[in-house]
Scaffold this motif. Structure first.
Motif, PDB file in Angstrom:
ATOM      1  N   ALA A   6       0.816  -1.215   0.000  1.00  0.00           N
ATOM      2  CA  ALA A   6       0.000   0.000   0.000  1.00  0.00           C
ATOM      3  C   ALA A   6       0.851   1.267   0.000  1.00  0.00           C
ATOM      4  O   ALA A   6       0.407   2.315  -0.477  1.00  0.00           O
ATOM      5  N   ASN A   7       2.080   1.207   0.499  1.00  0.00           N
ATOM      6  CA  ASN A   7       2.964   2.365   0.536  1.00  0.00           C
ATOM      7  C   ASN A   7       3.898   2.449  -0.660  1.00  0.00           C
ATOM      8  O   ASN A   7       4.715   3.350  -0.745  1.00  0.00           O
ATOM      9  N   GLY A   8       3.816   1.479  -1.569  1.00  0.00           N
ATOM     10  CA  GLY A   8       4.663   1.486  -2.757  1.00  0.00           C
ATOM     11  C   GLY A   8       5.978   0.752  -2.602  1.00  0.00           C
ATOM     12  O   GLY A   8       6.813   0.790  -3.498  1.00  0.00           O
ATOM     13  N   ASN A   9       6.177   0.065  -1.479  1.00  0.00           N
ATOM     14  CA  ASN A   9       7.408  -0.709  -1.277  1.00  0.00           C
ATOM     15  C   ASN A   9       7.309  -2.027  -2.028  1.00  0.00           C
ATOM     16  O   ASN A   9       6.273  -2.694  -1.982  1.00  0.00           O
ATOM     17  N   PRO A  10       8.375  -2.456  -2.710  1.00  0.00           N
ATOM     18  CA  PRO A  10       8.334  -3.733  -3.432  1.00  0.00           C
ATOM     19  C   PRO A  10       8.281  -4.918  -2.466  1.00  0.00           C
ATOM     20  O   PRO A  10       8.945  -4.913  -1.426  1.00  0.00           O
ATOM     21  N   LEU A  11       7.491  -5.916  -2.807  1.00  0.00           N
ATOM     22  CA  LEU A  11       7.365  -7.140  -2.004  1.00  0.00           C
ATOM     23  C   LEU A  11       8.066  -8.283  -2.720  1.00  0.00           C
ATOM     24  O   LEU A  11       8.062  -8.351  -3.949  1.00  0.00           O
ATOM     25  N   THR A  12       8.637  -9.200  -1.935  1.00  0.00           N
ATOM     26  CA  THR A  12       9.268 -10.398  -2.476  1.00  0.00           C
ATOM     27  C   THR A  12       8.791 -11.613  -1.678  1.00  0.00           C
ATOM     28  O   THR A  12       8.241 -11.472  -0.587  1.00  0.00           O
ATOM     29  N   ASP A  13       9.014 -12.801  -2.231  1.00  0.00           N
ATOM     30  CA  ASP A  13       8.667 -14.028  -1.520  1.00  0.00           C
ATOM     31  C   ASP A  13       9.393 -14.080  -0.185  1.00  0.00           C
ATOM     32  O   ASP A  13      10.573 -13.738  -0.093  1.00  0.00           O
ATOM     33  N   GLY A  14       8.678 -14.498   0.871  1.00  0.00           N
ATOM     34  CA  GLY A  14       9.284 -14.639   2.182  1.00  0.00           C
ATOM     35  C   GLY A  14       9.187 -13.406   3.061  1.00  0.00           C
ATOM     36  O   GLY A  14       9.568 -13.454   4.218  1.00  0.00           O
ATOM     37  N   ASP A  15       8.694 -12.294   2.527  1.00  0.00           N
ATOM     38  CA  ASP A  15       8.544 -11.071   3.331  1.00  0.00           C
ATOM     39  C   ASP A  15       7.478 -11.252   4.399  1.00  0.00           C
ATOM     40  O   ASP A  15       6.616 -12.130   4.296  1.00  0.00           O
ATOM     41  N   SER A  16       7.529 -10.395   5.413  1.00  0.00           N
ATOM     42  CA  SER A  16       6.479 -10.312   6.422  1.00  0.00           C
ATOM     43  C   SER A  16       5.731  -9.006   6.210  1.00  0.00           C
ATOM     44  O   SER A  16       6.339  -7.973   5.929  1.00  0.00           O
ATOM     45  N   VAL A  17       4.404  -9.059   6.339  1.00  0.00           N
ATOM     46  CA  VAL A  17       3.572  -7.881   6.104  1.00  0.00           C
ATOM     47  C   VAL A  17       2.555  -7.726   7.225  1.00  0.00           C
ATOM     48  O   VAL A  17       2.320  -8.659   7.997  1.00  0.00           O
ATOM     49  N   THR A  18       1.940  -6.552   7.293  1.00  0.00           N
ATOM     50  CA  THR A  18       0.884  -6.253   8.255  1.00  0.00           C
ATOM     51  C   THR A  18      -0.355  -5.830   7.487  1.00  0.00           C
ATOM     52  O   THR A  18      -0.262  -5.060   6.522  1.00  0.00           O
TER      53      THR A  18
END
Length: 70
Positions: A6-18
């Protein structure tokens, strides 16, 4: 595949999110509450671009627009 939170940060496999807002779940009595932490996501193609396991709900598919990277 370029998936961003939602903030425009790139996501990758294995990341943790809220989760950033309450999400209703079909077939469940409750909702995934804002602030729920989800570990070890997996990115997939399609309408929902995150596969994960949410504590208390089990396997889920989420849209990246409803999460932010930790």
């Amino acid at each position: 595949m370029d998936v961003r939170d939602a903030n425009g940060n790139p996501l990758t496999d294995g990341d943790s999110v809220t989760v950033i807002k309450d999400l209703k779940v079909k077939g469940a009595s409750g909702a995934i509450k804002q602030g729920t932490k989800v570990k070890n996501i997996r990115l997939v193609e399609g309408d929902h671009n995150i596969d994960c396991k949410v504590d208390g709900f089990g396997p889920m598919k989420l849209k990246s627009e409803f999460v932010k990277k930790l």
